[in-house]
Each structure stands twice: as structure tokens, then as C-alpha cells.
Design a protein around this motif. Sequence first.
Motif, PDB file in Angstrom:
ATOM      1  N   VAL A 186      28.803  79.879  13.539  1.00 49.45           N
ATOM      2  CA  VAL A 186      29.194  79.610  14.921  1.00 49.45           C
ATOM      3  C   VAL A 186      28.413  80.557  15.828  1.00 49.45           C
ATOM      4  N   ARG A 187      28.201  80.153  17.063  1.00 52.50           N
ATOM      5  CA  ARG A 187      27.429  80.983  18.000  1.00 52.50           C
ATOM      6  C   ARG A 187      28.333  81.588  19.056  1.00 52.50           C
ATOM      7  N   SER A 188      28.160  82.884  19.263  1.00 49.36           N
ATOM      8  CA  SER A 188      28.955  83.590  20.259  1.00 49.36           C
ATOM      9  C   SER A 188      28.723  83.010  21.651  1.00 49.36           C
ATOM     10  N   LYS A 189      29.803  82.824  22.402  1.00 53.92           N
ATOM     11  CA  LYS A 189      29.794  82.329  23.770  1.00 53.92           C
ATOM     12  C   LYS A 189      29.280  80.894  23.899  1.00 53.92           C
ATOM     13  N   GLN A 190      29.151  80.199  22.773  1.00 54.71           N
ATOM     14  CA  GLN A 190      28.745  78.796  22.825  1.00 54.71           C
ATOM     15  C   GLN A 190      29.713  77.894  22.081  1.00 54.71           C
ATOM     16  N   THR A 191      30.010  78.252  20.827  1.00 55.38           N
ATOM     17  CA  THR A 191      30.920  77.429  20.033  1.00 55.38           C
ATOM     18  C   THR A 191      32.337  77.571  20.565  1.00 55.38           C
ATOM     19  N   GLU A 192      32.940  76.474  20.933  1.00 62.33           N
ATOM     20  CA  GLU A 192      34.324  76.514  21.406  1.00 62.33           C
ATOM     21  C   GLU A 192      35.269  76.711  20.231  1.00 62.33           C
ATOM     22  N   LYS A 193      36.362  77.416  20.482  1.00 63.66           N
ATOM     23  CA  LYS A 193      37.330  77.688  19.408  1.00 63.66           C
ATOM     24  C   LYS A 193      37.840  76.399  18.786  1.00 63.66           C
ATOM     25  N   GLU A 194      38.067  75.398  19.636  1.00 64.07           N
ATOM     26  CA  GLU A 194      38.573  74.128  19.137  1.00 64.07           C
ATOM     27  C   GLU A 194      37.557  73.457  18.198  1.00 64.07           C
ATOM     28  N   ALA A 195      36.268  73.587  18.536  1.00 65.06           N
ATOM     29  CA  ALA A 195      35.225  72.993  17.709  1.00 65.06           C
ATOM     30  C   ALA A 195      35.140  73.706  16.360  1.00 65.06           C
ATOM     31  N   ALA A 196      35.218  75.037  16.372  1.00 60.21           N
ATOM     32  CA  ALA A 196      35.175  75.801  15.129  1.00 60.21           C
ATOM     33  C   ALA A 196      36.373  75.459  14.244  1.00 60.21           C
ATOM     34  N   ALA A 197      37.539  75.352  14.860  1.00 60.25           N
ATOM     35  CA  ALA A 197      38.749  75.025  14.109  1.00 60.25           C
ATOM     36  C   ALA A 197      38.657  73.611  13.527  1.00 60.25           C
ATOM     37  N   LYS A 198      38.093  72.684  14.310  1.00 59.76           N
ATOM     38  CA  LYS A 198      37.952  71.308  13.838  1.00 59.76           C
ATOM     39  C   LYS A 198      36.968  71.228  12.679  1.00 59.76           C
ATOM     40  N   ALA A 199      35.887  72.002  12.761  1.00 57.60           N
ATOM     41  CA  ALA A 199      34.912  72.026  11.679  1.00 57.60           C
ATOM     42  C   ALA A 199      35.546  72.543  10.393  1.00 57.60           C
ATOM     43  N   LYS A 200      36.305  73.630  10.515  1.00 66.05           N
ATOM     44  CA  LYS A 200      36.996  74.184   9.345  1.00 66.05           C
ATOM     45  C   LYS A 200      37.984  73.171   8.775  1.00 66.05           C
ATOM     46  N   GLU A 201      38.672  72.454   9.660  1.00 64.77           N
ATOM     47  CA  GLU A 201      39.637  71.445   9.220  1.00 64.77           C
ATOM     48  C   GLU A 201      38.951  70.329   8.432  1.00 64.77           C
ATOM     49  N   LYS A 202      37.784  69.893   8.910  1.00 63.35           N
ATOM     50  CA  LYS A 202      37.054  68.827   8.212  1.00 63.35           C
ATOM     51  C   LYS A 202      36.576  69.290   6.840  1.00 63.35           C
ATOM     52  N   LEU A 203      36.143  70.538   6.758  1.00 67.18           N
ATOM     53  CA  LEU A 203      35.711  71.070   5.469  1.00 67.18           C
ATOM     54  C   LEU A 203      36.890  71.194   4.507  1.00 67.18           C
ATOM     55  N   ASP A 204      38.039  71.599   5.033  1.00 67.00           N
ATOM     56  CA  ASP A 204      39.243  71.688   4.198  1.00 67.00           C
ATOM     57  C   ASP A 204      39.647  70.308   3.685  1.00 67.00           C
ATOM     58  N   GLN A 205      39.519  69.314   4.554  1.00 71.72           N
ATOM     59  CA  GLN A 205      39.861  67.945   4.153  1.00 71.72           C
ATOM     60  C   GLN A 205      38.953  67.454   3.031  1.00 71.72           C
ATOM     61  N   ALA A 206      37.715  67.951   3.045  1.00 75.46           N
ATOM     62  CA  ALA A 206      36.770  67.575   1.990  1.00 75.46           C
ATOM     63  C   ALA A 206      36.940  68.429   0.737  1.00 75.46           C
ATOM     64  N   LYS A 207      37.957  69.342   0.774  1.00 74.88           N
ATOM     65  CA  LYS A 207      38.230  70.252  -0.339  1.00 74.88           C
ATOM     66  C   LYS A 207      37.040  71.184  -0.610  1.00 74.88           C
ATOM     67  N   ALA A 208      36.355  71.556   0.459  1.00 76.11           N
ATOM     68  CA  ALA A 208      35.238  72.489   0.343  1.00 76.11           C
ATOM     69  C   ALA A 208      35.748  73.909   0.144  1.00 76.11           C
ATOM     70  N   ASN A 209      34.996  74.698  -0.572  1.00 80.18           N
ATOM     71  CA  ASN A 209      35.303  76.113  -0.762  1.00 80.18           C
ATOM     72  C   ASN A 209      34.605  76.890   0.349  1.00 80.18           C
ATOM     73  N   VAL A 210      35.297  77.145   1.448  1.00 83.71           N
ATOM     74  CA  VAL A 210      34.699  77.841   2.584  1.00 83.71           C
ATOM     75  C   VAL A 210      34.646  79.337   2.272  1.00 83.71           C
ATOM     76  N   LEU A 211      33.448  79.863   2.142  1.00 78.68           N
ATOM     77  CA  LEU A 211      33.259  81.256   1.762  1.00 78.68           C
ATOM     78  C   LEU A 211      33.441  82.213   2.923  1.00 78.68           C
ATOM     79  N   GLY A 212      33.146  81.731   4.129  1.00 78.43           N
ATOM     80  CA  GLY A 212      33.288  82.583   5.299  1.00 78.43           C
ATOM     81  C   GLY A 212      32.611  81.980   6.507  1.00 78.43           C
ATOM     82  N   VAL A 213      32.674  82.716   7.607  1.00 79.01           N
ATOM     83  CA  VAL A 213      32.094  82.275   8.879  1.00 79.01           C
ATOM     84  C   VAL A 213      31.142  83.347   9.380  1.00 79.01           C
TER      85      VAL A 213
END
Length: 232
Positions: A186-213
Motif C-alpha cells: 500500500v502507498r502512504s497518503k494514497q491508498t485509502e483505508k477502505e481499499a486496503a481493507a477490501k483488498a485484504k478481505e478479497k485475499l482472505d476470501q481466496a484463502k490466501a496466506n497473507v504474510l504482511g503489508v
Amino acid sequence: MVRKKKNTMNTKARNLIAEDNPKSPIAEQYRTIRTNLQFTSVDNELETMLVTSAGPSEGKSMTTANTAAVFAQQQKRTLLVDADMRKPTVQYTFRIQNMLGLSNYLAGTQRVKDLVNTTHVDYLDVITSGPVPPNPSELLGSHKIEQFIKEAKQHYDMIIFDTPPVLAVTDSQVLSNYVDGVLLVVRSKQTEKEAAAKAKEKLDQAKANVLGVVLNDQEVTSSSNYYYYYGQ
């Protein structure tokens, strides 16, 4: 492994700071990313991963390239694969041609060893995206990607995929099922919190192993100056 000789191209290369300026504070941060990734996978060795972002222009591709470079600096045989078959960039970063690449393999016409390009970074090879196909998501979801990874593992210790933004297309979600983990940029002062949260949600739905941000392009303060001293 027989590798294709690197083909140069007349275009402006992007800055691979982890290799070009290894004592810089930014290069040190990429090494910190590498260390943290290794800690997250202490029980299960990290051999394959993908890097993605919530949206475009968040520094995903440069994060991928520099992360691959610092793994190679550990003398790990590293393969960077441009799986962004919609807006590929690896050929610009490393000044190579993109006539043959991942899409050719997935279409069933090439082998991994025929697609590998050497780079100026020791222990780091790259495979470009190849010609833009009409159906990237379908190709990445086919059994051929699993075969590609299995074949590449015979020659490399670390395989890193650069993939499209999560909120734009489903490619990253599809590929996440075939790799050990996912790194979200994610990019500071550009990526909206809602967008970051939605991206994480989509990865979780795909059962991805999210290592970090990775928080990219954060403003540097005077308190960060110690990195310059440490790197001397």
C-alpha cells in the motif's frame, strides 16, 4: 540449467535501489522486509510468494523487484516472474525484451528454461509476462501454473510473482492458491483505508496466506537518519 542470454532494449530502466545503492536506508528497508518474511515462515520454508497491491501506482512492482534482489543477495537462487499479464513492467526494470514469457508457458508452447533471462544481479533471473493474452485469469487458474511452479522449483530457492492489483482483477486471488504466501503493498497518503481493507478481505476470501503489508513511500523524518550511519 541452460539460460537464455539477456537481451537488452533501448528503454529507461527503473531504479533497482537494493542493488544499485545497497547501503541506502531504502535498501536496508528491503532487507528488513526479507528478514520479516523469513520470520513469518520459520516453521514452513518460504519458497514461493506473490506481491500485489490494492490498486495501481502503489509501488508494487518496484517492491517486488527489490525484494527479489535482496533474496538473491543472500545467494538464494531467485526467480522473479512477471505475472501481471495486463500491464507488465519487469522488462523495463531489467531492460530485457518481452517477446517470450509466462503467457507462452501457460499456453503450452514453452518450457521454463527457455524463458529465463539472466540479470546484472547475481543469483537473480527473471521471466517476463510474455505477449498479453485475452484471458489472464483463466491462464493463471489452470493446472499449467502448478506445473510451472513445480518445474521452476527444481532450479530456484525462491520464486516471486509480480501480480496485478487485487481490486482491479482476480488474477492475484487466483494465483494465491498456488504460492506459499502473499505480500500486500500500500502507498502512504494514497491508498485509502477502505481499499486496503477490501483488498485484504478479497485475499482472505481466496484463502490466501497473507504474510504482511508493506507501507510504501512513507515520509522520512530526521529520526530515520540513523540508517545512513548504520549503512556506512
